[in-house]
Design a protein around this motif. Structure first.
Motif, short mmCIF file in Angstrom:
data_model
loop_
_atom_site.label_atom_id
_atom_site.label_comp_id
_atom_site.label_asym_id
_atom_site.label_seq_id
_atom_site.Cartn_x
_atom_site.Cartn_y
_atom_site.Cartn_z
N SER A 164 0.83 -1.19 0.00
CA SER A 164 0.00 0.00 0.00
C SER A 164 0.88 1.25 0.00
CB SER A 164 -0.93 0.01 1.22
OG SER A 164 -1.77 1.14 1.21
N PRO A 165 0.95 1.96 -1.13
CA PRO A 165 0.34 1.64 -2.42
C PRO A 165 1.05 0.45 -3.07
CG PRO A 165 1.79 3.51 -2.67
CD PRO A 165 1.76 3.21 -1.20
N LEU A 166 0.34 -0.26 -3.91
CA LEU A 166 0.86 -1.47 -4.52
C LEU A 166 1.97 -1.13 -5.51
CD1 LEU A 166 0.44 -4.52 -4.56
CD2 LEU A 166 -1.29 -4.20 -6.36
N GLN A 167 3.18 -1.69 -5.24
CA GLN A 167 4.34 -1.45 -6.09
C GLN A 167 5.10 -2.76 -6.30
OE1 GLN A 167 6.67 1.45 -3.99
NE2 GLN A 167 5.27 3.14 -4.40
N VAL A 168 5.65 -2.91 -7.50
CA VAL A 168 6.42 -4.11 -7.83
C VAL A 168 7.78 -3.71 -8.40
CG1 VAL A 168 4.32 -5.44 -8.27
CG2 VAL A 168 5.50 -4.30 -10.18
N ASP A 169 8.69 -4.68 -8.45
CA ASP A 169 10.01 -4.45 -9.04
C ASP A 169 10.09 -5.17 -10.39
OD1 ASP A 169 11.40 -2.93 -6.92
OD2 ASP A 169 10.97 -4.71 -5.74
N SER A 185 -1.67 -1.97 -10.66
CA SER A 185 -3.00 -2.29 -10.14
C SER A 185 -3.12 -3.80 -9.91
CB SER A 185 -4.07 -1.85 -11.14
OG SER A 185 -3.98 -2.61 -12.34
N PHE A 186 -4.08 -4.18 -9.09
CA PHE A 186 -4.35 -5.61 -8.90
C PHE A 186 -4.75 -6.24 -10.23
CE2 PHE A 186 -7.81 -8.70 -8.63
CZ PHE A 186 -7.08 -9.80 -8.17
N GLU A 187 -5.52 -5.51 -11.00
CA GLU A 187 -5.98 -6.06 -12.28
C GLU A 187 -4.81 -6.43 -13.19
OE1 GLU A 187 -9.17 -4.10 -10.28
OE2 GLU A 187 -7.17 -3.35 -10.83
N GLN A 188 -3.75 -5.61 -13.16
CA GLN A 188 -2.58 -5.92 -13.98
C GLN A 188 -1.87 -7.16 -13.45
OE1 GLN A 188 -1.05 -4.39 -17.03
NE2 GLN A 188 -0.54 -6.54 -16.70
N SER A 198 10.14 -7.57 2.97
CA SER A 198 9.86 -7.65 4.40
C SER A 198 9.25 -6.37 4.96
CB SER A 198 11.14 -7.97 5.17
OG SER A 198 12.11 -6.95 4.99
N SER A 199 9.47 -5.24 4.30
CA SER A 199 8.93 -3.97 4.78
C SER A 199 7.61 -3.60 4.12
CB SER A 199 9.95 -2.85 4.53
OG SER A 199 10.16 -2.68 3.13
N ALA A 200 7.05 -4.51 3.33
CA ALA A 200 5.84 -4.20 2.56
C ALA A 200 4.60 -4.11 3.43
CB ALA A 200 5.63 -5.23 1.47
N GLY A 201 4.62 -4.73 4.61
CA GLY A 201 3.45 -4.73 5.47
C GLY A 201 2.65 -6.01 5.34
N GLU A 202 1.61 -6.10 6.16
CA GLU A 202 0.75 -7.28 6.16
C GLU A 202 -0.31 -7.19 5.06
OE1 GLU A 202 1.07 -9.97 8.05
OE2 GLU A 202 2.89 -9.11 8.94
N LEU A 203 -0.64 -8.36 4.50
CA LEU A 203 -1.67 -8.42 3.47
C LEU A 203 -3.04 -8.38 4.13
CD1 LEU A 203 -2.25 -8.78 0.42
CD2 LEU A 203 -2.36 -11.25 0.86
N PRO A 204 -3.85 -7.36 3.86
CA PRO A 204 -5.17 -7.27 4.49
C PRO A 204 -6.04 -8.48 4.15
CG PRO A 204 -4.57 -5.19 3.46
CD PRO A 204 -3.56 -6.19 3.01
N ALA A 205 -6.90 -8.84 5.08
CA ALA A 205 -7.78 -9.99 4.89
C ALA A 205 -8.73 -9.79 3.71
CB ALA A 205 -8.59 -10.25 6.16
N THR A 206 -9.00 -8.54 3.38
CA THR A 206 -9.93 -8.24 2.28
C THR A 206 -9.23 -7.99 0.95
OG1 THR A 206 -9.84 -5.90 2.90
CG2 THR A 206 -11.61 -7.23 3.87
N SER A 207 -7.89 -8.14 0.92
CA SER A 207 -7.15 -7.82 -0.30
C SER A 207 -7.50 -8.77 -1.44
CB SER A 207 -5.64 -7.90 -0.04
OG SER A 207 -4.92 -7.76 -1.26
N PRO A 208 -7.74 -8.23 -2.64
CA PRO A 208 -8.00 -9.11 -3.80
C PRO A 208 -6.79 -9.95 -4.18
CG PRO A 208 -7.75 -6.81 -4.49
CD PRO A 208 -7.82 -6.80 -3.00
N LEU A 209 -5.59 -9.58 -3.68
CA LEU A 209 -4.40 -10.39 -3.97
C LEU A 209 -4.54 -11.81 -3.45
CD1 LEU A 209 -1.66 -7.72 -3.15
CD2 LEU A 209 -2.18 -8.65 -5.42
N ARG A 210 -5.42 -11.99 -2.47
CA ARG A 210 -5.64 -13.33 -1.92
C ARG A 210 -6.33 -14.26 -2.92
NH1 ARG A 210 -5.31 -13.98 3.77
NH2 ARG A 210 -4.55 -12.08 4.80
N THR A 211 -6.86 -13.70 -3.99
CA THR A 211 -7.52 -14.52 -5.01
C THR A 211 -6.53 -15.06 -6.04
OG1 THR A 211 -8.01 -12.64 -6.47
CG2 THR A 211 -9.62 -13.16 -4.74
#
Length: 345
Positions: free
Chosen positions: A203-208, A237-240, A253-266
């Motif tokens: 949060s915000p969603l970032q990738v390398d 975005s999650f869609e991407q 490790s510093s990204a934080g916890e994945l929220p229970a409601t996150s669509p990434l869990r799908t």
């Protein structure tokens, strides 16, 4: 103006004594001024044999420590709260001014504190400081070869026999590990190379993406980068991510916890338990420090457990800390590092 030195506790007095002894051991290799070319191509004269150091790139502090320069670091971008393992293995850093950021530090501050050598991430900051009379080197790198070049540059700047010998040993170990990984993964079919997404922030969603050191270790470990973007910390975005549909997700490790409601869990990777948190020790293994040597081994073992069944990552961690940090880790220490936990209280 020179900042007042913090009040010293009994531990800090002890650390100061140890630092003095270490300085005597880290004898300068050079006896005259020397020219060092930094990662931007600028050639800089270092006039003193053992100048006090300001290390203002987070990733570079553990490199300076590895090269034996911890007792000379008077100013650091790091602090004990954010990087407790760094201060655990190099408690002399408690004597430094902590939390000094490269983007806000002034030449006047560094000169007032008699700093003779500064490591910063960017060429622009190094140039700014040099124009004001501060000896500054740009140390940033984005590829594996440039990482080793930056290590050599740092050893030359530090200027001790210990620094040169350590850099040489690191080169040898990295070459050995990369050759092993290349040999074992050479016969993998493209379909056997997992598509790995490295998440830098949730949060915000970032990738390398590509053209990064993260991309380099993914490939060295026998994977491919699922992110079809270029650079570090790229917003997405999650869609991407769903379109990329990675086989494996590795989270900083510093990204934080994945929220229970996150669509990434799908994602299939999450459902199939191919969602892994990255280890963190003196610095984040997956980013730009010297624990890159451990990162490539850990990633190879995680991606191809059968191919690297004989690779004991706990032994690799213990040996690395013994050799390069001169620090003996307990079994609990190793367990904590592998799950990115701080030292035990």
């Amino acid at each position: 103006m020179t900042l007042p030195h913090p009040r010293r506790s009994g531990l800090q007095h002890l650390v100061a004594g140890v630092a003095a002894g270490l300085l005597l051991c880290a004898a300068p290799l050079h006896v005259q001024a020397r020219l060092v070319t930094d990662m931007s191509g600028a050639t800089v004269e270092i006039k003193d044999d053992a100048p006090p150091i300001a290390d203002l790139w987070y990733a570079h502090n553990e490199i300076s420590v590895m090269l034996g320069a911890a007792p000379r670091i008077r100013v650091t971008a790091e602090n004990a709260a954010d990087n407790p393992w760094l201060f655990k293995i190099a408690p002399v850093l408690y004597m430094a001014h902590m939390g000094v950021k490269p983007d806000t530090v002034s030449a006047e501050y560094l000169l007032a504190n008699k700093i003779g050598l500064v490591f910063v991430p960017t060429a622009a900051k190094a140039q700014e400081l040099r124009r004001a009379g501060v000896t500054a080197l740009a140390a940033e790198y984005m590829t594996m070869p440039d990482m080793l070049a930056s290590l050599d540059m740092s050893a030359e700047a530090i200027g001790t026999l210990e620094a040169h010998n350590t850099a040489k040993r690191y080169h040898q170990e990295m070459e050995r590990v990369l050759e092993l990984l290349k040999f074992r993964t050479a016969q993998l079919h493209e379909t056997e190379r997992p598509r790995v997404l490295h998440i830098a922030r949730l949060s915000p969603l970032q990738v390398d993406g590509e053209k990064t050191l993260i991309d380099a270790w993914i490939q060295a470990a026998g994977g491919t980068n699922a992110a079809r973007v270029t650079g570090n910390h790229r917003p997405v975005s999650f869609e991407q991510i769903a379109v990329w549909n990675p086989d494996v997700v590795i989270v900083d490790s510093s990204a934080g916890e994945l929220p229970a409601t996150s669509p990434l869990r799908t994602l299939n990777a999450f459902k199939q338990q191919k969602w892994w948190g990255n280890p963190r020790g003196v610095f984040a293994w997956d980013r730009y420090g010297c624990e890159e040597l451990l990162q490539v081994q850990w990633a190879a073992k995680m991606l191809h457990p059968t191919l690297f069944a004989d690779l004991d990552i706990r032994t690799a961690v213990r040996n690395f800390y013994n050799i390069f940090f001169h620090y003996h880790l307990s079994e609990d220490d190793i367990s904590r590092i592998l799950v990115a936990k701080p030292p035990a209280p």
